[in-house]
Design an enzyme around this catalytic site. Structure first.
Site, PDB file in Angstrom:
ATOM      1  N   CYS A 158       0.802  -1.221   0.000  1.00  0.00           N
ATOM      2  CA  CYS A 158       0.000   0.000   0.000  1.00  0.00           C
ATOM      3  C   CYS A 158       0.840   1.278   0.000  1.00  0.00           C
ATOM      4  O   CYS A 158       0.284   2.376  -0.039  1.00  0.00           O
ATOM      5  CB  CYS A 158      -0.942  -0.009   1.202  1.00  0.00           C
ATOM      6  SG  CYS A 158      -2.043  -1.438   1.191  1.00  0.00           S
ATOM      7  N   HIS A 168      -2.070   7.946   6.484  1.00  0.00           N
ATOM      8  CA  HIS A 168      -2.359   6.655   5.845  1.00  0.00           C
ATOM      9  C   HIS A 168      -3.723   6.154   6.322  1.00  0.00           C
ATOM     10  O   HIS A 168      -4.539   5.722   5.505  1.00  0.00           O
ATOM     11  CB  HIS A 168      -1.258   5.649   6.189  1.00  0.00           C
ATOM     12  CG  HIS A 168      -1.427   4.333   5.505  1.00  0.00           C
ATOM     13  ND1 HIS A 168      -1.395   4.213   4.137  1.00  0.00           N
ATOM     14  CD2 HIS A 168      -1.639   3.083   5.999  1.00  0.00           C
ATOM     15  CE1 HIS A 168      -1.576   2.929   3.810  1.00  0.00           C
ATOM     16  NE2 HIS A 168      -1.730   2.237   4.925  1.00  0.00           N
ATOM     17  N   GLU A 217      -0.101   5.371  13.907  1.00  0.00           N
ATOM     18  CA  GLU A 217       0.352   6.495  13.082  1.00  0.00           C
ATOM     19  C   GLU A 217       0.275   7.825  13.826  1.00  0.00           C
ATOM     20  O   GLU A 217       1.216   8.623  13.775  1.00  0.00           O
ATOM     21  CB  GLU A 217      -0.464   6.569  11.794  1.00  0.00           C
ATOM     22  CG  GLU A 217       0.002   7.692  10.871  1.00  0.00           C
ATOM     23  CD  GLU A 217      -0.760   7.740   9.561  1.00  0.00           C
ATOM     24  OE1 GLU A 217      -0.359   8.524   8.675  1.00  0.00           O
ATOM     25  OE2 GLU A 217      -1.772   7.005   9.415  1.00  0.00           O
ATOM     26  N   LYS A 257      -9.063   8.438   3.158  1.00  0.00           N
ATOM     27  CA  LYS A 257      -9.620   7.117   2.864  1.00  0.00           C
ATOM     28  C   LYS A 257     -11.040   6.985   3.406  1.00  0.00           C
ATOM     29  O   LYS A 257     -11.770   6.069   3.001  1.00  0.00           O
ATOM     30  CB  LYS A 257      -8.730   6.013   3.435  1.00  0.00           C
ATOM     31  CG  LYS A 257      -7.406   5.815   2.694  1.00  0.00           C
ATOM     32  CD  LYS A 257      -6.633   4.642   3.269  1.00  0.00           C
ATOM     33  CE  LYS A 257      -5.290   4.434   2.563  1.00  0.00           C
ATOM     34  NZ  LYS A 257      -4.306   5.477   2.920  1.00  0.00           N
ATOM     35  N   HIS A 310      -9.750   2.501   0.324  1.00  0.00           N
ATOM     36  CA  HIS A 310      -8.314   2.236   0.288  1.00  0.00           C
ATOM     37  C   HIS A 310      -7.936   1.705  -1.092  1.00  0.00           C
ATOM     38  O   HIS A 310      -8.265   0.578  -1.450  1.00  0.00           O
ATOM     39  CB  HIS A 310      -7.964   1.226   1.375  1.00  0.00           C
ATOM     40  CG  HIS A 310      -6.492   1.046   1.600  1.00  0.00           C
ATOM     41  ND1 HIS A 310      -5.538   1.623   0.797  1.00  0.00           N
ATOM     42  CD2 HIS A 310      -5.814   0.338   2.546  1.00  0.00           C
ATOM     43  CE1 HIS A 310      -4.340   1.286   1.230  1.00  0.00           C
ATOM     44  NE2 HIS A 310      -4.483   0.507   2.293  1.00  0.00           N
ATOM     45  N   PHE A 347       1.846  -3.434   3.894  1.00  0.00           N
ATOM     46  CA  PHE A 347       2.164  -4.756   4.408  1.00  0.00           C
ATOM     47  C   PHE A 347       3.622  -5.084   4.088  1.00  0.00           C
ATOM     48  O   PHE A 347       4.112  -4.800   2.997  1.00  0.00           O
ATOM     49  CB  PHE A 347       1.273  -5.814   3.756  1.00  0.00           C
ATOM     50  CG  PHE A 347      -0.104  -5.941   4.347  1.00  0.00           C
ATOM     51  CD1 PHE A 347      -0.545  -5.111   5.365  1.00  0.00           C
ATOM     52  CD2 PHE A 347      -0.982  -6.918   3.881  1.00  0.00           C
ATOM     53  CE1 PHE A 347      -1.815  -5.232   5.907  1.00  0.00           C
ATOM     54  CE2 PHE A 347      -2.258  -7.051   4.404  1.00  0.00           C
ATOM     55  CZ  PHE A 347      -2.671  -6.209   5.423  1.00  0.00           C
TER      56      PHE A 347
END
Length: 418
Positions: free
Chosen positions: A168, A308, A319, A340, A345, A406
């Site tokens: 991502c 994110h 985060e 998002k 996403h 990931f």
């Protein structure tokens, strides 16, 4: 903020293009984001009944490629490449279709997963109809570098065509690599961004099995809710965003309109877990710190962060804790946006789209809103822009865009007004 490093070309953004769940181009996507619209919708198919999918909605692309591309283009490209070409054409035109020697023109367009529609359709064809019915273009369509290959052909880029794959974080890393192509003198202009087309029953089933997708089937538009205490996972999305990057000198010589500057790039990796972020946020802090150092900036310069923020229980708060660790008390003056909540996403396309949002934010002095946060998590450590846009201050401003993937991939980009 200090001046850029001596002898290092400044990199500016001269063109923007997108096709997303919010709109078929960059302008309509940005307008919908400022209006707090959601691109999530119930899927118009029988996948849930046929395959037993627990999720019946997604943030599907708003304008279908068939409305934009010619039929022969549709037939030879995976949807991930189709989206990238649509965004590239818009960005290139928005930049004024610059005249540039192909040897000085690069392309970096990434996908986190690649041509999964082509891969799975090809397997179905082989299993059900045999090898003789396999399409000759299957491999060029499914390969992860297919989108950038088509972009390279579209614009005649010969300085290099690259596809960074970091889950991502792929779209943001592509932009960072494009910046470095210009800084190192390999190119004067680079088309950079990300794309993804994974709204297919297999990826939906796989993400649902990992318990990362929201299950709010009765409320698709309210499902993506970063930082809300009731968040239950992300909404899978699709689309592409592309930026035209250019050396400031080259842009000035041709009188180009400049949106913003990509002033800093920060990369790191967690070396912690294949899917979970380091709970201490060390890699995230490192990426942001490196982006600021690269930009010649400090925490006092940061006025906005496009997070994110996928709407997962652990990831969102890790985060914001990282931002607080990095900025300390200066975090009290930062406007945090989690877009998002509106777009879903876009996986490998997310970092590119959110960089586009950061560019528009500093250019128009507006931080886009975060929607669906009815009950903010009490552990949220940075002021959140909720429901309506917030004005950025006058003068020199810096926005950070964070993208994490990931595998522990962390990318932070520092965007400043030109």
């Amino acid at each position: 903020m200090t001046a850029p490093r001596t002898g290092t070309p400044e990199v500016v953004v001269t063109g923007l293009g997108a096709t997303t769940p919010l709109g078929g181009d960059a302008a309509s996507t940005w307008a919908a984001a400022l209006a707090g619209e959601s691109g999530a919708r119930t899927l118009d198919n029988d996948w849930a009944q046929k395959y037993g999918l627990p999720v019946t909605f997604a943030a599907t692309i708003k304008v279908k490629p068939e409305e934009v591309l010619a039929r022969p283009e549709i037939k030879r490209m995976d949807p991930s490449a189709q989206y990238a070409i649509i965004a590239t054409r818009e960005a290139w035109a928005d930049a004024g279709s610059p005249e540039v020697d192909g040897e000085r023109l690069g392309a970096v367009v990434s996908s986190g997963i690649g041509g999964i529609w082509t891969t799975l359709d090809g397997w179905d064809t082989l299993r059900e109809r045999g090898a003789r019915r396999m399409l000759p273009m299957t491999v060029p369509m499914l390969m992860p570098n297919s989108p950038v290959a088509y972009v390279e052909l579209e614009i005649g880029a010969r300085a290099g065509a690259h596809a960074m794959v970091s889950a991502c974080a792929s779209g943001a890393e592509a932009i960072g690599y494009g910046v470095e192509m210009i800084r190192t003198g390999r190119a004067d202009v680079v088309v950079a961004g990300g794309t993804e087309a994974t709204i297919h029953p297999m990826p939906i089933a796989a993400f649902a099995a990992s318990r990362t997708l929201s299950l709010r089937n009765d409320d698709p538009q309210g499902a993506s809710r970063p930082y809300d205490v009731d968040r239950d996972g992300f909404v899978i999305g699709e689309g592409s965003a592309v930026l035209v990057l250019e050396s400031a000198e080259h842009a000035a010589a041709r009188g180009a309109r400049v949106y913003a500057r990509i002033a800093g790039v920060g990369l790191s990796s967690d070396a912690y877990h294949i899917t979970s972020p380091d709970p201490e946020g060390r890699g995230q802090v490192s990426a942001m710190r490196r982006a600021l150092a690269d930009a010649g900036a400090t925490g006092r310069d940061v006025v906005h962060v496009n997070a994110h923020a996928t709407s997962t229980k652990v990831g969102d708060l890790t985060e914001t804790a990282s931002i607080r660790t990095l900025l300390g008390g200066e975090a009290d003056h930062v406007l945090l946006s989690a877009t998002k909540s509106m777009t879903g996403h876009l996986l490998g396309g997310a970092g590119a789209l959110e960089t586009l949002f950061a560019v528009k934010a500093v250019h128009e002095r507006l931080a886009p809103p975060t929607i669906n946060v009815a009950h903010p998590d009490p552990e949220l450590q940075v002021p959140l822009v909720r429901d309506t846009p917030a004005a950025l201050p006058a003068g020199d401003v810096l926005a950070l865009n964070n993208s994490f993937g990931f595998g522990g991939h962390n990318v932070a980009l520092a965007v400043t007004n030109a």
